[in-house]
Write an enzyme that holds these catalytic residues in place. Structure first.
Site, PDB file in Angstrom:
ATOM      1  N   LYS A   1       0.902  -1.180  -0.044  1.00 57.72           N
ATOM      2  CA  LYS A   1      -0.039  -0.056  -0.005  1.00 57.72           C
ATOM      3  C   LYS A   1       0.645   1.346   0.036  1.00 57.72           C
ATOM      4  O   LYS A   1       1.816   1.384   0.831  1.00 57.72           O
ATOM      5  CB  LYS A   1      -0.774   0.021   1.255  1.00 57.72           C
ATOM      6  N   VAL A   2       0.582   2.188  -0.850  1.00 57.36           N
ATOM      7  CA  VAL A   2       1.123   3.526  -0.943  1.00 57.36           C
ATOM      8  C   VAL A   2       0.017   4.606  -0.837  1.00 57.36           C
ATOM      9  O   VAL A   2      -1.024   4.367  -1.335  1.00 57.36           O
ATOM     10  CB  VAL A   2       2.114   3.689  -2.123  1.00 57.36           C
TER      11      VAL A   2
END
Length: 214
Positions: free
Chosen positions: A83-84
């Protein structure tokens, strides 16, 4: 629509998995922090339970560090999704990681053009936060509808992961709008099972069954 559980609580994950409806898990730094346990220990426990995408969030600031962090996470298990956040550096990292075959979930999406950028950067998932938009008197579900339309227009493969779900109606609306995934808190997952007529009907059936001669 796939159901992910939004938690890092191992007991909640075990319970939801036993129901037979769970397709994956999403976590974030806040959820990990609530466990009071080392980050990797939590992730290792989750991948032992759920054979599906497990979103694990990066916490670095610059793109280079995000890429290194994402590569490290991806080595934990084949089901880990990195996840970014939807920032310039986050999308730089998304492009680099996705180009290397690492699945990326771009999170903290609050507009359709942000979702368009994420798709162009190669995101496997985009996470629009519908509940947080509702909290500030915007229409979170309209965002889901807009992203669905844009992705259909251009045949993007990025899956729409409805996040920040607050109640069962959000789940219903996301399904009707065409979201590919809903990531749902444990409490809301429990609520999905219940309807007063189901409870009342079951109670009556059981009462009547007791009257049947044995």
């Amino acid at each position: 629509m796939k159901f992910f559980i939004d938690t890092a609580d191992i007991e909640e994950i075990k319970t939801a998995h036993a129901w037979g409806i769970l397709d994956g898990v999403t976590t974030n730094p806040s959820l990990i922090s609530k466990t009071g346990r080392p980050f990797k220990d939590v992730v290792y426990d989750i991948v032992k339970i759920v054979d599906g995408p497990i979103s694990v969030e990066t916490t670095s600031d610059d793109a280079k560090s995000l890429i290194v962090e994402g590569q490290t996470f991806a080595k934990i298990h084949k089901n880990v999704v990195v996840k970014v956040a939807l920032t310039q550096n986050g999308l730089k990292a998304c492009k680099a990681l996705s180009s290397d075959g690492i699945a990326v979930n771009v999170t903290l999406c609050f507009s359709a053009v942000q979702a368009l950028l994420a798709a162009k950067s190669g995101a496997a998932y985009i996470s629009p936060f519908i509940g947080r938009l509702d909290d500030i008197s915007e229409d979170g579900m309209k965002l889901i509808q807009d992203i669905v339309q844009i992705y259909k227009n251009y045949n993007f493969s990025t899956q729409i992961l409805a996040a920040s779900i607050r109640h069962p109606v959000h789940v219903l609306q996301a399904a009707l709008a065409g979201a590919h995934v809903a990531t749902i808190p444990f409490k809301v997952l429990q609520q999905l099972f219940h309807h007063p007529l189901t409870d009342r009907g079951l109670d009556q059936f059981l009462k009547d069954w007791k009257k049947v001669p044995k």
